[in-house]
Design a protein around this motif. Sequence first.
Motif, PDB file in Angstrom:
ATOM      1  N   HIS A  60      -0.047  75.929  70.961  1.00 22.14           N
ATOM      2  CA  HIS A  60      -0.508  74.895  69.741  1.00 22.14           C
ATOM      3  C   HIS A  60       1.128  74.564  69.084  1.00 22.14           C
ATOM      4  CE1 HIS A  60       0.384  78.661  67.243  1.00 22.14           C
ATOM      5  NE2 HIS A  60      -0.584  78.785  67.792  1.00 22.14           N
ATOM      6  N   ILE A  61       1.119  73.909  67.491  1.00 22.22           N
ATOM      7  CA  ILE A  61       2.401  73.438  67.069  1.00 22.22           C
ATOM      8  C   ILE A  61       2.939  74.970  66.701  1.00 22.22           C
ATOM      9  CG2 ILE A  61       1.391  71.218  66.485  1.00 22.22           C
ATOM     10  CD1 ILE A  61       1.160  72.207  63.926  1.00 22.22           C
ATOM     11  N   GLY A  62       2.561  75.734  65.909  1.00 21.85           N
ATOM     12  CA  GLY A  62       3.056  77.275  65.561  1.00 21.85           C
ATOM     13  C   GLY A  62       4.010  77.828  66.806  1.00 21.85           C
ATOM     14  N   HIS A  63       3.451  77.519  68.323  1.00 24.79           N
ATOM     15  CA  HIS A  63       4.377  78.038  69.216  1.00 24.79           C
ATOM     16  C   HIS A  63       5.879  77.169  69.117  1.00 24.79           C
ATOM     17  CE1 HIS A  63       0.583  80.205  71.395  1.00 24.79           C
ATOM     18  NE2 HIS A  63       0.699  80.619  70.428  1.00 24.79           N
ATOM     19  N   TYR A  64       5.370  75.844  68.927  1.00 30.72           N
ATOM     20  CA  TYR A  64       6.590  74.730  69.404  1.00 30.72           C
ATOM     21  C   TYR A  64       7.370  74.852  68.289  1.00 30.72           C
ATOM     22  CZ  TYR A  64       8.826  70.652  70.224  1.00 30.72           C
ATOM     23  OH  TYR A  64      10.064  69.787  69.873  1.00 30.72           O
ATOM     24  N   PHE A  65       7.165  75.240  67.475  1.00 22.89           N
ATOM     25  CA  PHE A  65       8.395  75.178  65.609  1.00 22.89           C
ATOM     26  C   PHE A  65       8.416  76.285  65.548  1.00 22.89           C
ATOM     27  CE2 PHE A  65       6.089  70.931  64.788  1.00 22.89           C
ATOM     28  CZ  PHE A  65       7.217  70.752  65.132  1.00 22.89           C
ATOM     29  N   GLY A  66       8.026  77.555  65.942  1.00 23.23           N
ATOM     30  CA  GLY A  66       8.214  79.097  66.196  1.00 23.23           C
ATOM     31  C   GLY A  66       9.509  79.721  67.360  1.00 23.23           C
ATOM     32  N   ALA A  67       8.829  78.556  68.397  1.00 22.26           N
ATOM     33  CA  ALA A  67       9.641  79.223  70.448  1.00 22.26           C
ATOM     34  C   ALA A  67      10.378  78.325  70.600  1.00 22.26           C
ATOM     35  CB  ALA A  67       9.000  80.629  70.614  1.00 22.26           C
ATOM     36  N   LEU A  68       9.074  77.402  70.676  1.00 26.18           N
ATOM     37  CA  LEU A  68       9.590  76.355  72.574  1.00 26.18           C
ATOM     38  C   LEU A  68      11.087  75.164  71.917  1.00 26.18           C
ATOM     39  CD1 LEU A  68       5.832  75.210  73.443  1.00 26.18           C
ATOM     40  CD2 LEU A  68       7.887  76.530  74.589  1.00 26.18           C
ATOM     41  N   GLU A  69      10.817  74.371  70.426  1.00 26.18           N
ATOM     42  CA  GLU A  69      11.557  73.853  70.428  1.00 26.18           C
ATOM     43  C   GLU A  69      13.522  74.331  70.617  1.00 26.18           C
ATOM     44  OE1 GLU A  69      12.270  71.255  66.247  1.00 26.18           O
ATOM     45  OE2 GLU A  69      11.971  73.149  66.431  1.00 26.18           O
ATOM     46  N   ASN A  70      13.870  75.958  70.283  1.00 28.29           N
ATOM     47  CA  ASN A  70      14.863  76.638  70.423  1.00 28.29           C
ATOM     48  C   ASN A  70      14.889  76.893  71.863  1.00 28.29           C
ATOM     49  OD1 ASN A  70      17.241  78.060  69.268  1.00 28.29           O
ATOM     50  ND2 ASN A  70      15.709  80.105  69.767  1.00 28.29           N
ATOM     51  N   TRP A  71      13.652  76.942  72.409  1.00 28.59           N
ATOM     52  CA  TRP A  71      14.521  77.490  73.976  1.00 28.59           C
ATOM     53  C   TRP A  71      14.790  75.776  74.485  1.00 28.59           C
ATOM     54  CZ3 TRP A  71       8.907  79.586  75.899  1.00 28.59           C
ATOM     55  CH2 TRP A  71       8.960  81.160  75.503  1.00 28.59           C
ATOM     56  N   VAL A  72      14.153  75.177  74.532  1.00 28.24           N
ATOM     57  CA  VAL A  72      14.822  73.513  74.376  1.00 28.24           C
ATOM     58  C   VAL A  72      15.982  73.520  74.544  1.00 28.24           C
ATOM     59  CG1 VAL A  72      14.699  71.460  74.291  1.00 28.24           C
ATOM     60  CG2 VAL A  72      12.196  72.496  74.654  1.00 28.24           C
ATOM     61  N   ARG A  73      16.544  73.908  73.026  1.00 26.57           N
ATOM     62  CA  ARG A  73      17.870  73.430  72.491  1.00 26.57           C
ATOM     63  C   ARG A  73      18.459  74.625  73.542  1.00 26.57           C
ATOM     64  NH1 ARG A  73      21.197  76.666  70.033  1.00 26.57           N
ATOM     65  NH2 ARG A  73      19.853  78.448  68.953  1.00 26.57           N
ATOM     66  N   LEU A  74      18.317  75.161  73.394  1.00 25.38           N
ATOM     67  CA  LEU A  74      19.242  76.996  74.671  1.00 25.38           C
ATOM     68  C   LEU A  74      19.092  76.220  75.913  1.00 25.38           C
ATOM     69  CD1 LEU A  74      17.739  80.160  72.855  1.00 25.38           C
ATOM     70  CD2 LEU A  74      20.093  79.402  72.566  1.00 25.38           C
ATOM     71  N   GLN A  75      18.786  75.499  76.566  1.00 19.76           N
ATOM     72  CA  GLN A  75      18.261  75.420  78.131  1.00 19.76           C
ATOM     73  C   GLN A  75      19.560  74.099  77.743  1.00 19.76           C
ATOM     74  OE1 GLN A  75      14.848  73.747  80.105  1.00 19.76           O
ATOM     75  NE2 GLN A  75      14.965  72.019  78.795  1.00 19.76           N
ATOM     76  N   ASN A  76      20.063  73.434  76.931  1.00 20.80           N
ATOM     77  CA  ASN A  76      20.478  72.510  77.247  1.00 20.80           C
ATOM     78  C   ASN A  76      22.057  72.715  77.018  1.00 20.80           C
ATOM     79  OD1 ASN A  76      19.005  70.632  78.105  1.00 20.80           O
ATOM     80  ND2 ASN A  76      17.761  70.091  75.391  1.00 20.80           N
ATOM     81  N   ASP A  77      21.941  74.201  75.617  1.00 16.05           N
ATOM     82  CA  ASP A  77      23.610  74.431  75.951  1.00 16.05           C
ATOM     83  C   ASP A  77      24.384  75.230  77.615  1.00 16.05           C
ATOM     84  OD1 ASP A  77      25.993  76.233  75.325  1.00 16.05           O
ATOM     85  OD2 ASP A  77      24.816  76.551  72.934  1.00 16.05           O
ATOM     86  N   PRO A  78      25.267  74.664  78.056  1.00 23.21           N
ATOM     87  CA  PRO A  78      25.713  74.782  78.957  1.00 23.21           C
ATOM     88  C   PRO A  78      26.498  76.753  79.164  1.00 23.21           C
ATOM     89  CG  PRO A  78      27.282  73.609  78.053  1.00 23.21           C
ATOM     90  CD  PRO A  78      25.739  73.425  77.264  1.00 23.21           C
ATOM     91  N   GLU A  79      26.485  77.288  77.973  1.00 26.32           N
ATOM     92  CA  GLU A  79      26.540  78.584  77.580  1.00 26.32           C
ATOM     93  C   GLU A  79      26.086  79.949  77.805  1.00 26.32           C
ATOM     94  OE1 GLU A  79      29.547  80.359  75.944  1.00 26.32           O
ATOM     95  OE2 GLU A  79      30.234  78.258  76.680  1.00 26.32           O
ATOM     96  N   TYR A  80      24.468  79.240  77.967  1.00 25.40           N
ATOM     97  CA  TYR A  80      23.422  79.993  78.246  1.00 25.40           C
ATOM     98  C   TYR A  80      22.731  80.042  80.053  1.00 25.40           C
ATOM     99  CZ  TYR A  80      23.482  80.703  73.048  1.00 25.40           C
ATOM    100  OH  TYR A  80      24.692  81.539  71.833  1.00 25.40           O
ATOM    101  N   ASP A  81      21.956  80.557  80.625  1.00 25.97           N
ATOM    102  CA  ASP A  81      21.357  80.974  81.686  1.00 25.97           C
ATOM    103  C   ASP A  81      19.964  81.126  80.904  1.00 25.97           C
ATOM    104  OD1 ASP A  81      23.320  80.027  83.470  1.00 25.97           O
ATOM    105  OD2 ASP A  81      23.483  82.044  83.967  1.00 25.97           O
ATOM    106  N   CYS A  82      18.938  80.365  81.090  1.00 25.30           N
ATOM    107  CA  CYS A  82      17.596  80.191  80.787  1.00 25.30           C
ATOM    108  C   CYS A  82      16.392  81.558  81.285  1.00 25.30           C
ATOM    109  CB  CYS A  82      17.628  79.323  79.250  1.00 25.30           C
ATOM    110  SG  CYS A  82      18.554  79.521  78.267  1.00 25.30           S
ATOM    111  N   PHE A  83      16.105  82.257  81.122  1.00 20.43           N
ATOM    112  CA  PHE A  83      14.524  82.401  81.600  1.00 20.43           C
ATOM    113  C   PHE A  83      13.522  82.578  80.366  1.00 20.43           C
ATOM    114  CE2 PHE A  83      18.450  84.069  84.026  1.00 20.43           C
ATOM    115  CZ  PHE A  83      17.806  83.869  85.622  1.00 20.43           C
ATOM    116  N   TYR A  84      12.729  82.002  80.965  1.00 23.73           N
ATOM    117  CA  TYR A  84      11.483  81.300  80.861  1.00 23.73           C
ATOM    118  C   TYR A  84      10.247  82.214  81.877  1.00 23.73           C
ATOM    119  CZ  TYR A  84      14.006  79.160  77.357  1.00 23.73           C
ATOM    120  OH  TYR A  84      15.472  78.808  76.448  1.00 23.73           O
ATOM    121  N   PHE A  85       9.539  83.063  80.457  1.00 21.95           N
ATOM    122  CA  PHE A  85       8.186  83.136  81.683  1.00 21.95           C
ATOM    123  C   PHE A  85       6.691  82.731  80.896  1.00 21.95           C
ATOM    124  CE2 PHE A  85       9.355  87.205  79.679  1.00 21.95           C
ATOM    125  CZ  PHE A  85       8.272  88.141  79.938  1.00 21.95           C
TER     126      PHE A  85
END
Length: 413
Positions: free
Chosen positions: A8-33
């Motif tokens: 739901h939208i709580g998941h998006y603003f609570g986590a997913l929005e930030n996950w997308v930002r991190l995956q676009n930052d070359p400083e991080y290798d992101c693992f989401y499961f």
Amino acid sequence: MRPTGRLHIGHYFGALENWVRLQNDPEYDCFYFIADWHALTSDYADASAVAQNTIEITTDYLAAGLDPDKSVIFQQSLVREHAELHLLLSMVTPLGWLERVPTYKEALENVKDKDLHTYGFLGYPCLQTADIVIYSQDNTQLFVPVGEDQVSHVELSREIVRRFNLAYLKLRFPPEWDQNQDVWHGLATKVGFPHEINVRLMALHPSSAPDKKYIFVEHYNRSSLEEKADYLSAGLRDFVDPQSMVLREPQAMLTQTPRIPGLDGRKMSKSYGNAITLSESDADIRAKTKVMVTDPARKRRTDPGNPDVCPVYDWHKLFSPPPTLEWAANGCRTAGIGCIECKSAMADNLIKWIEPVRARRLEFEKEPAKVLQILNRGSDRARDVAQKTMSRVREAVFGWDSKRKEIFGAAGE
């Protein structure tokens, strides 16, 4: 995330929005499961929906903007090394640490429709720690993006890793000490070894430095974890082999998340039935938001209200442009607009925001095989990393590689 249904939208603003930002930052290798084993900690009695819910959440991940070319998206149970590391971590984790976890005690008190008196539920922090630290790599920091309410979970993971490393770390002394019989008694005295160990060291022949080293290391290895911690603090930490510290202590990456109340003003949750999913239709959005709770002080249309305590205004701050925000706040305070008008305007902007997310979701819904392929490929990538970690962990715990070389020689069997 646990596969308990669509996000739901709580998941998006609570986590997913930030996950997308991190995956676009070359400083991080992101693992989401998708944490399908974690779903069993409380819902083991009926796992019939786990498979479909795993597909649903993966679809939501992709619709929200997670990109399998930029991050690793995988299924927990397809990387079985998570379970192996969970088992090894559970061997060193004190029972009291698990029983004192606040969320564990709260769940036992409040959840009445499920039997939570199982090791799986009690031991979930060990599995959670394994999920994180199995992606440890040499000379690389390990971050977990969390809100403030999750920091204590990361801190417990740090404590578990610290205890595990303490149990299996190795000491490394300067090579010349193998021929120096004078250093061992002095070091044993400095770090606080028992008197009988010092007596044994003193009784040996002056030319028996290797024997003294053996007695020193043997006593350390057979000491309790509490004793080892004391010895390290007293001076042995300088002699820890860094290669034997196989697991990284995770760091909490604090993320600012907006307040996202549910339709009824409580925390947004699927179990409360007060959420808007990322796949919600326009009609359902309007119907659900029309009955949202507002400022309880506005009992009549002519009563002024306070937008700062109104869940609808909290949602305006997520979806509405500044002019609409100003209109809603002023209208509420002056009773210039009614709650129905305010909700309708917010719903218009929510629908505009959700439309592209929902459209991407519909495209992935048409191709469940593609979603599964993404999940399988991501799980293969995750397992490549996890297997390397577990090779180091197994050697730290059991030393089988060293033993085989001792028996068969450097060439192996």
